[in-house]
Design a protein around this motif. Structure first.
Motif, PDB file in Angstrom:
ATOM      1  N   UNK A  17      60.155  36.277  40.957  1.00  0.00           N
ATOM      2  CA  UNK A  17      58.975  36.166  41.826  1.00  0.00           C
ATOM      3  C   UNK A  17      58.242  34.873  41.502  1.00  0.00           C
ATOM      4  N   UNK A  18      58.008  34.052  42.492  1.00  0.00           N
ATOM      5  CA  UNK A  18      57.342  32.765  42.289  1.00  0.00           C
ATOM      6  C   UNK A  18      55.832  32.984  42.309  1.00  0.00           C
ATOM      7  N   UNK A  19      55.128  32.290  41.414  1.00  0.00           N
ATOM      8  CA  UNK A  19      53.669  32.428  41.323  1.00  0.00           C
ATOM      9  C   UNK A  19      52.980  31.420  42.230  1.00  0.00           C
ATOM     10  N   UNK A  20      51.676  31.488  42.288  1.00  0.00           N
ATOM     11  CA  UNK A  20      50.889  30.523  43.060  1.00  0.00           C
ATOM     12  C   UNK A  20      51.039  29.128  42.486  1.00  0.00           C
ATOM     13  N   UNK A  21      50.823  28.130  43.319  1.00  0.00           N
ATOM     14  CA  UNK A  21      51.066  26.732  42.927  1.00  0.00           C
ATOM     15  C   UNK A  21      49.937  26.202  42.044  1.00  0.00           C
ATOM     16  N   UNK A  22      50.328  25.723  40.843  1.00  0.00           N
ATOM     17  CA  UNK A  22      49.338  25.104  39.946  1.00  0.00           C
ATOM     18  C   UNK A  22      48.650  23.939  40.659  1.00  0.00           C
ATOM     19  N   UNK A  23      49.438  23.098  41.316  1.00  0.00           N
ATOM     20  CA  UNK A  23      48.871  21.861  41.877  1.00  0.00           C
ATOM     21  C   UNK A  23      48.137  22.066  43.194  1.00  0.00           C
ATOM     22  N   UNK A 194      47.069  22.437  52.103  1.00  0.00           N
ATOM     23  CA  UNK A 194      46.324  23.704  52.013  1.00  0.00           C
ATOM     24  C   UNK A 194      44.831  23.453  51.779  1.00  0.00           C
ATOM     25  N   UNK A 195      44.508  22.480  50.930  1.00  0.00           N
ATOM     26  CA  UNK A 195      43.084  22.153  50.690  1.00  0.00           C
ATOM     27  C   UNK A 195      42.413  21.812  52.025  1.00  0.00           C
ATOM     28  N   UNK A 196      43.077  20.972  52.820  1.00  0.00           N
ATOM     29  CA  UNK A 196      42.494  20.583  54.127  1.00  0.00           C
ATOM     30  C   UNK A 196      42.379  21.794  55.045  1.00  0.00           C
ATOM     31  N   UNK A 197      43.395  22.653  55.042  1.00  0.00           N
ATOM     32  CA  UNK A 197      43.373  23.836  55.925  1.00  0.00           C
ATOM     33  C   UNK A 197      42.220  24.775  55.574  1.00  0.00           C
ATOM     34  N   UNK A 198      42.002  24.957  54.267  1.00  0.00           N
ATOM     35  CA  UNK A 198      40.925  25.878  53.845  1.00  0.00           C
ATOM     36  C   UNK A 198      39.562  25.278  54.230  1.00  0.00           C
ATOM     37  N   UNK A 199      39.390  23.993  53.981  1.00  0.00           N
ATOM     38  CA  UNK A 199      38.116  23.341  54.358  1.00  0.00           C
ATOM     39  C   UNK A 199      37.922  23.412  55.873  1.00  0.00           C
ATOM     40  N   UNK A 200      38.987  23.123  56.601  1.00  0.00           N
ATOM     41  CA  UNK A 200      38.901  23.107  58.063  1.00  0.00           C
ATOM     42  C   UNK A 200      38.558  24.492  58.610  1.00  0.00           C
ATOM     43  N   UNK A 201      39.005  25.528  57.908  1.00  0.00           N
ATOM     44  CA  UNK A 201      38.742  26.907  58.366  1.00  0.00           C
ATOM     45  C   UNK A 201      37.349  27.382  57.949  1.00  0.00           C
ATOM     46  N   UNK A 202      36.679  26.543  57.127  1.00  0.00           N
ATOM     47  CA  UNK A 202      35.375  27.002  56.588  1.00  0.00           C
ATOM     48  C   UNK A 202      34.276  25.976  56.803  1.00  0.00           C
ATOM     49  N   UNK A 203      34.303  25.336  57.964  1.00  0.00           N
ATOM     50  CA  UNK A 203      33.135  24.539  58.354  1.00  0.00           C
ATOM     51  C   UNK A 203      33.249  23.045  58.182  1.00  0.00           C
ATOM     52  N   UNK A 231      46.453  31.293  47.418  1.00  0.00           N
ATOM     53  CA  UNK A 231      47.101  30.012  47.069  1.00  0.00           C
ATOM     54  C   UNK A 231      48.576  30.043  47.483  1.00  0.00           C
ATOM     55  N   UNK A 232      49.053  28.914  47.968  1.00  0.00           N
ATOM     56  CA  UNK A 232      50.469  28.841  48.407  1.00  0.00           C
ATOM     57  C   UNK A 232      51.399  28.959  47.182  1.00  0.00           C
ATOM     58  N   UNK A 233      52.678  29.318  47.408  1.00  0.00           N
ATOM     59  CA  UNK A 233      53.616  29.436  46.296  1.00  0.00           C
ATOM     60  C   UNK A 233      53.900  28.083  45.638  1.00  0.00           C
ATOM     61  N   UNK A 234      54.328  28.150  44.371  1.00  0.00           N
ATOM     62  CA  UNK A 234      54.586  26.913  43.613  1.00  0.00           C
ATOM     63  C   UNK A 234      56.011  26.417  43.908  1.00  0.00           C
ATOM     64  N   UNK A 235      56.101  25.343  44.701  1.00  0.00           N
ATOM     65  CA  UNK A 235      57.424  24.840  45.119  1.00  0.00           C
ATOM     66  C   UNK A 235      58.198  24.222  43.955  1.00  0.00           C
ATOM     67  N   UNK A 236      57.472  23.764  42.923  1.00  0.00           N
ATOM     68  CA  UNK A 236      58.160  23.144  41.786  1.00  0.00           C
ATOM     69  C   UNK A 236      58.708  24.231  40.864  1.00  0.00           C
ATOM     70  N   UNK A 237      57.937  25.292  40.677  1.00  0.00           N
ATOM     71  CA  UNK A 237      58.466  26.437  39.924  1.00  0.00           C
ATOM     72  C   UNK A 237      59.703  26.978  40.649  1.00  0.00           C
TER      73      UNK A 237
END
Ligand code: EPZ
Length: 420
Positions: A17-23, A194-203, A231-237
């Motif tokens: 199971x892959x965890x959330x992305x650190x970065x 994802x950072x941009x998407x969250x900001x865009x969804x919140x004003x 948080x999105x999955x960690x693609x590097x993990x």
């Protein structure tokens, strides 16, 4: 200090199971500084870097309640605006608080993050962009002292180089700025998206998300309300465990992953002989018995990620033939090479190019982790080495891999975590 002891094994089997992305988690945690409400973040990985950034926020006066894989952060109680050396020296990504603190409070002091094992890691592009937005920046006694008493002013920014945390920092600074900021040559990594998407969804309206030109419509100094998010999955993990399947010729499945974030990694594994079965959030690797050599050049997303270079270099030692791996982003990201050579790898380094003449039979020995991704390359090599490998200084690994020992043990690796 702890070390990992691995026995070379025949194969692995099962699902990881892959965890959330650190970065992704790091800029998203810094983003909470822009909010006036408590924010609920889900799917955070249990890695040291996340704890470090939450501690930094707590030192500023925020409250962080981190339980299981979720955290509730309330930054309305922040009174401090200085990120001190004791924390920043352990994690250079602390620079991510500079933009949010400055745009919200009008002043900020952040210890200059030193270089790190993989390179000098300057932050000149972050600072130049903030100056263009009206901040005055001084470097005093090893600290960045930034001030913008009337807030930051939106303006056109052109990054001389693509910088992941630089883009994240300026997007967050622009979020509360007066007017619009257009960032050209922006990073397009999924973590920035994802950072941009969250900001865009919140004003905070952002145009061009996922492209190299972002336009952030600032709120003119008003803090925002941010609804809970995952948080999105960690693609590097995920890529690291796919390499574990390839190097041990094992049919492994990874779950809770976003296949579309792994395009260039899957393409290179296919070139080396593997095939894949995918669903919406799982990938199963069907490895070939003979691994083909490969040519890799690390570049910004969506091209092949520098954070997967060390893992593929370890995999290339098992390929039948000569692989060429060029590191284009960091000036010193081959420290895993000398440790792999001690295990019997046939690698020659010429500047930023590593030539791997496979197939090498590797033998277990004592090796030393030097940085986060180099550590995972040593784990991959140890999985196929003859005998026992002890990997020392695994605090590097703990910074970015969530429960690696348990995840590998669950699919059949002979791995122990011991104390020196
Ligand atoms: C992020 O680091 C990642 N870290 C790194 O992952 C990753 O290797 C890197 O991006 C590249 O993908 C986090 O997201 C926390 P950059 P970052 O700014 O943002 C130069 C891991 O293993 N540069 O994109 O620090 C820089 O020297 C870590 O998880 C400047 O010259 O990297 C490098 O050559 C390691 N001036 C290039 O740009 C600046 O102001 C890319 O660096 C900023 C960067």
């Amino acid at each position: 200090m702890d070390y990992l002891q691995l026995e070379g094994i025949k194969s692995l089997n099962g699902t990881i199971k892959i965890s959330g992305a650190k970065n992704a988690s790091l800029p998203l945690i810094a983003m909470t500084i822009l909010a006036k409400n408590s924010i609920h973040i889900k799917n955070l990985p249990h890695v040291v870097d996340i704890n470090t950034l939450l501690k930094l926020l707590t030192n500023l006066g925020a409250t962080c309640d981190f339980r299981d894989d979720r955290v509730v952060v309330d930054t309305s109680t922040i009174t401090e605006t200085k990120a001190t050396y004791d924390i920043v020296k352990t994690m250079r990504a602390s620079i991510l608080v500079l933009g949010p603190i400055l745009t919200r409070f009008g002043h900020c002091e952040v210890s200059l993050p030193g270089g790190c094992a993989i390179g000098q890691r300057p932050v000149d592009l972050h600072l130049k962009a903030l100056e263009q937005m009206g901040a005055s920046i001084a470097i005093k006694n090893g600290y960045i002292e930034a001030s913008a008493p009337n807030g930051l002013k939106g303006c056109p920014i052109i990054f001389d180089k693509i910088t992941v945390t630089g883009t994240a920092n300026i997007v967050m600074a622009a979020a509360l700025a007066h007017g619009n900021t257009t960032i050209t040559n922006a990073a397009r990594e999924p973590e920035v998206v994802q950072l941009c998407e969250i900001l865009n969804a919140n004003g905070v309206k952002i145009d061009g998300i996922g492209t190299a030109v972002l336009t952030v419509h600032g709120t003119n100094g008003k803090c925002i309300d941010i609804q809970e998010f995952t948080v999105i999955p960690d693609r590097i993990e995920a890529g690291t465990y796919l390499c574990a399947g390839a190097i041990t010729h094992s049919e492994l499945t990874i779950s809770h992953v976003e296949p579309k974030h792994l395009g260039s990694v899957l393409a290179k594994l296919e070139e080396m002989g593997s095939t894949f079965t995918q669903t919406e959030d799982t990938i199963t690797i069907h490895p070939s018995q003979n691994i083909k050599p490969v040519k890799i050049t690390t570049q910004e997303y969506p091209a092949f990620p520098t954070d997967m270079q060390a893992q593929f270099l370890a995999l290339a030692t098992q390929a039948d033939g000569v692989s060429i791996i060029e590191e284009r982003l960091f000036e010193n990201r081959f420290m895993h090479v000398s440790e792999l050579q001690r295990m019997g790898a046939d690698i020659t380094l010429n500047g930023s190019v590593a030539t791997v003449s496979g197939k090498n039979s590797l033998s277990g020995t004592d090796v030393m982790a030097t940085d986060l991704r180099a550590s995972s390359a040593l784990v991959l090599a140890a999985l196929v080495a003859e005998g026992t490998t002890n990997i020392h200084r695994i605090y590097h690994l703990d910074r970015g891999y969530d429960r690696l020992k348990e995840k590998l043990e669950d699919v059949g690796a002979k791995i122990k975590r011991l104390k020196d």
